[in-house]
Write a protein that holds these residues in place. Sequence first.
Motif, PDB file in Angstrom:
ATOM      1  N   THR A 183       0.837  -1.043  -0.060  1.00 18.30           N
ATOM      2  CA  THR A 183      -0.083   0.059  -0.022  1.00 18.30           C
ATOM      3  C   THR A 183       0.914   1.264   0.103  1.00 18.30           C
ATOM      4  O   THR A 183       0.308   2.516  -0.277  1.00 18.30           O
ATOM      5  CB  THR A 183      -1.046  -0.085   1.182  1.00 18.30           C
ATOM      6  OG1 THR A 183      -0.328   0.065   2.485  1.00 18.30           O
ATOM      7  CG2 THR A 183      -1.943  -1.200   1.097  1.00 18.30           C
ATOM      8  N   THR A 228       2.217   3.512  -4.056  1.00 17.57           N
ATOM      9  CA  THR A 228       1.019   4.347  -4.485  1.00 17.57           C
ATOM     10  C   THR A 228       0.926   4.494  -5.995  1.00 17.57           C
ATOM     11  O   THR A 228       2.062   4.576  -6.626  1.00 17.57           O
ATOM     12  CB  THR A 228       0.802   5.736  -3.855  1.00 17.57           C
ATOM     13  OG1 THR A 228       1.954   6.673  -4.302  1.00 17.57           O
ATOM     14  CG2 THR A 228       0.687   5.678  -2.453  1.00 17.57           C
ATOM     15  N   SER A 229      -0.308   4.895  -6.581  1.00 14.46           N
ATOM     16  CA  SER A 229      -0.320   4.941  -8.075  1.00 14.46           C
ATOM     17  C   SER A 229       0.743   6.108  -8.435  1.00 14.46           C
ATOM     18  O   SER A 229       1.206   6.390  -9.404  1.00 14.46           O
ATOM     19  CB  SER A 229      -1.685   5.334  -8.384  1.00 14.46           C
ATOM     20  OG  SER A 229      -2.548   4.119  -8.150  1.00 14.46           O
ATOM     21  N   ASN A 242     -10.866   7.286  -8.750  1.00 16.07           N
ATOM     22  CA  ASN A 242     -10.805   7.775  -7.323  1.00 16.07           C
ATOM     23  C   ASN A 242     -12.136   8.218  -7.010  1.00 16.07           C
ATOM     24  O   ASN A 242     -12.447   8.037  -5.908  1.00 16.07           O
ATOM     25  CB  ASN A 242      -9.804   8.820  -7.312  1.00 16.07           C
ATOM     26  CG  ASN A 242      -8.611   8.310  -7.326  1.00 16.07           C
ATOM     27  OD1 ASN A 242      -8.302   7.006  -6.805  1.00 16.07           O
ATOM     28  ND2 ASN A 242      -7.513   9.188  -7.203  1.00 16.07           N
TER      29      ASN A 242
END
Length: 140
Positions: free
Chosen positions: A52, A55-56, A85
Amino acid sequence: MRKSLSNSDLKKILETTNERDLFMVGHIYIENTIDRILEKKFNIPSKSIDSTLFTSNLKMDILTESGLIKGKVKKNVELINSIRNRYAHKLEPNEQRIVNYIRELDYLGSAPKLTSANKKFEKYRLCVIKTYSVLDKMKK
């Protein structure tokens, strides 16, 4: 490494009429392809990519700074991520904002003639397929 999807396979996957599914799944295929590029080009282990903390935005920074993703492809990836999102974090996303994001997407080639008979989010579907295809070629 997973086998690449054909454009027709991805088109079938994106035929859903559920907007949330469409935008989430479209993004997942784009992000998954970006993950495979990072594994292949930078030898980043999938365990790290799946964290996690990875991130993108961090993934895009790496690909942008390396020069692999730029211009219209980068813009499409960012817009597809923005749409995702909205659907991931809002119960009722602002439809006008989504329409605006889709309007900004680039076909990455010649634009097909869309008629009113085409499905509501056909431009999104076509742009996801083309963006996926461009990214998929980067894995090689």
